[in-house]
Design an enzyme around this catalytic site. Structure first.
Site, short mmCIF file in Angstrom:
data_model
loop_
_atom_site.label_atom_id
_atom_site.label_comp_id
_atom_site.label_asym_id
_atom_site.label_seq_id
_atom_site.Cartn_x
_atom_site.Cartn_y
_atom_site.Cartn_z
N SER A 15 0.84 -1.19 0.00
CA SER A 15 0.00 0.00 0.00
C SER A 15 0.87 1.25 0.00
O SER A 15 1.64 1.47 0.94
CB SER A 15 -0.91 0.02 1.23
OG SER A 15 -1.52 1.30 1.35
N HIS A 40 -1.11 -1.30 -4.42
CA HIS A 40 -2.38 -0.98 -3.76
C HIS A 40 -2.46 0.52 -3.49
O HIS A 40 -1.56 1.10 -2.87
CB HIS A 40 -2.51 -1.74 -2.45
CG HIS A 40 -3.86 -1.66 -1.82
ND1 HIS A 40 -4.93 -2.44 -2.23
CD2 HIS A 40 -4.34 -0.88 -0.82
CE1 HIS A 40 -5.99 -2.15 -1.50
NE2 HIS A 40 -5.67 -1.20 -0.64
N ASP A 42 -4.70 3.46 -1.83
CA ASP A 42 -5.78 3.78 -0.89
C ASP A 42 -6.29 5.20 -1.15
O ASP A 42 -5.56 6.17 -0.96
CB ASP A 42 -5.28 3.67 0.55
CG ASP A 42 -5.08 2.23 0.99
OD1 ASP A 42 -6.04 1.45 0.84
OD2 ASP A 42 -3.99 1.89 1.46
N MET A 44 -8.89 8.05 -0.05
CA MET A 44 -9.71 8.45 1.10
C MET A 44 -10.20 9.88 0.91
O MET A 44 -9.49 10.73 0.37
CB MET A 44 -8.89 8.35 2.39
CG MET A 44 -8.28 6.99 2.63
SD MET A 44 -7.33 6.95 4.17
CE MET A 44 -6.64 5.29 4.10
N HIS A 73 -8.42 1.12 -4.11
CA HIS A 73 -9.40 0.91 -3.05
C HIS A 73 -10.06 2.25 -2.73
O HIS A 73 -9.43 3.13 -2.13
CB HIS A 73 -8.67 0.33 -1.83
CG HIS A 73 -9.53 0.10 -0.64
ND1 HIS A 73 -9.00 -0.14 0.61
CD2 HIS A 73 -10.88 0.07 -0.48
CE1 HIS A 73 -9.98 -0.30 1.48
NE2 HIS A 73 -11.13 -0.18 0.84
N MET A 75 -12.15 4.37 -0.63
CA MET A 75 -12.77 4.59 0.67
C MET A 75 -13.42 5.97 0.63
O MET A 75 -13.02 6.90 1.34
CB MET A 75 -11.72 4.47 1.78
CG MET A 75 -11.28 3.04 2.02
SD MET A 75 -9.85 2.90 3.11
CE MET A 75 -8.53 3.09 1.92
N MET A 144 -11.33 -5.63 5.55
CA MET A 144 -10.51 -4.70 6.32
C MET A 144 -10.22 -5.30 7.69
O MET A 144 -11.14 -5.67 8.43
CB MET A 144 -11.21 -3.36 6.48
CG MET A 144 -11.39 -2.58 5.17
SD MET A 144 -9.84 -2.18 4.36
CE MET A 144 -9.04 -1.16 5.61
N ASP A 180 -6.51 -6.23 4.32
CA ASP A 180 -5.79 -4.96 4.41
C ASP A 180 -5.91 -4.44 5.84
O ASP A 180 -7.01 -4.23 6.33
CB ASP A 180 -6.39 -3.96 3.42
CG ASP A 180 -5.68 -2.61 3.42
OD1 ASP A 180 -4.68 -2.45 4.15
OD2 ASP A 180 -6.13 -1.71 2.69
#
Length: 230
Positions: A15, A40, A42, A44, A73, A75, A144, A180
Site C-alpha cells: 500500500s 495498492h 488507498d 480516502m 481501493h 474509501m 478490512m 488490508d
C-alpha cells in the site's frame, strides 16, 4: 495492466499509503523492482473515512512508473461519481465499500462498464452477509482488518473468522480474497491460514528493512501458512 494471477495465488500488494509521498513515483518503481505483484492505492475522502489521500490525477501520474496491476481501493462516499475518473486514470481493479451507499450492485456494474475488475470491501463492523447478494458480480473481496482511515494500525484478530466464512462463501468462484490492515511478516500467517490470498501491506513493506526483503518475508510466511492449512 493485465492481471495474470490466479485467485489462489499469493499476491503481495504494498500500500503506497505508507510510502514517501514526496517521491511516490520512485517508491512505486522501487516496490515493483522489489518483487510486488500489485500496487495498492488507498483513496480516502475525509468523509467516509477520517483522512484525505489521493485522487485520480495522482493515479494517472503514477501509472507510467509501473506495469503492475493498480489495485485501487475507494474509501469514499458517494463513490459512483468518481469511478469513471479512476478507471480512465489507469486503475485495473476498483474496489468500493458495501457501506458507501445504497446501490452497491449499481456501483459494481459501473466499474465493469469501463472494462475494469470490480471489488467489494467491508469494514470490521460489517457482517459478511452484506456482500452475499453480489458475490457473483465481483472479482475481489477485501476484508478490512483495521478500521479504515489511517496506516500503521494494529491488526484486529476478530476478523479471522470473517475471512474463513468468506472463503467458504467464495467456494470455487474465481474471486481473490484480499486483506488490508496491520499485515506484516507475522500477521500474514494468520490471514493466509484463514483463506486470504491477496495481501495488502503498508508499514510491513515500507517501514524497516529493504522492500525486497520485506516482500519476500511476507510472501514466504503466507505460502507456508497456506500450505500448512491445506
Amino acid at each position: 495492466m493485465a492481471d495474470r494471477s490466479a485467485p489462489g495465488d499469493i499476491i503481495i500488494a504494498p500500500s503506497i499509503l505508507s510510502a514517501d509521498f514526496a517521491r511516490l513515483g520512485e517508491e512505486v518503481r522501487a516496490i515493483d523492482e522489489a518483487g510486488c505483484d500489485w500496487i495498492h492505492v488507498d483513496v480516502m475522502d475525509g468523509h467516509f473515512v477520517p483522512n484525505i489521500t489521493i485522487g485520480p490525477d495522482l493515479v494517472q501520474a503514477l501509472r507510467p512508473h509501473s506495469r503492475k496491476v493498480f489495485d485501487v481501493h475507494l474509501m469514499i462516499a458517494p463513490c459512483d461519481p468518481f469511478i469513471e475518473a479512476f478507471a480512465k486514470a489507469g486503475s485495473d481493479i476498483i474496489t468500493v465499500h458495501a457501506e458507501a451507499g445504497p446501490h452497491l450492485d449499481r456501483s459494481l456494474q459501473l466499474i465493469k462498464t469501463f472494462g475494469k475488475k470490480a471489488g467489494v470491501s467491508i469494514t470490521p463492523s460489517t457482517h459478511e452477509s452484506a456482500i452475499a447478494h453480489v458475490i457473483d458480480k465481483v472479482d475481489l473481496i477485501l476484508v478490512m482488518t483495521v478500521n479504515p482511515g489511517f496506516g500503521g494500525q494494529a491488526f484486529i484478530p476478530a476478523q479471522l473468522d470473517k475471512i474463513r466464512t468468506i472463503r467458504k462463501m467464495i467456494g470455487s468462484r474465481p474471486i481473490h480474497l484480499e486483506v488490508d490492515g496491520g499485515i506484516n511478516a507475522t500477521t500474514v500467517a494468520l490471514v493466509a491460514e484463514a483463506g486470504a490470498n491477496a495481501i495488502v501491506a503498508g508499514s510491513g513493506v515500507f517501514k524497516g528493512g529493504t522492500y525486497a526483503d520485506n516482500i519476500a518475508a511476507i510472501r514466504k510466511n503466507a505460502e507456508r501458512a497456506r500450505a500448512a492449512a491445506a
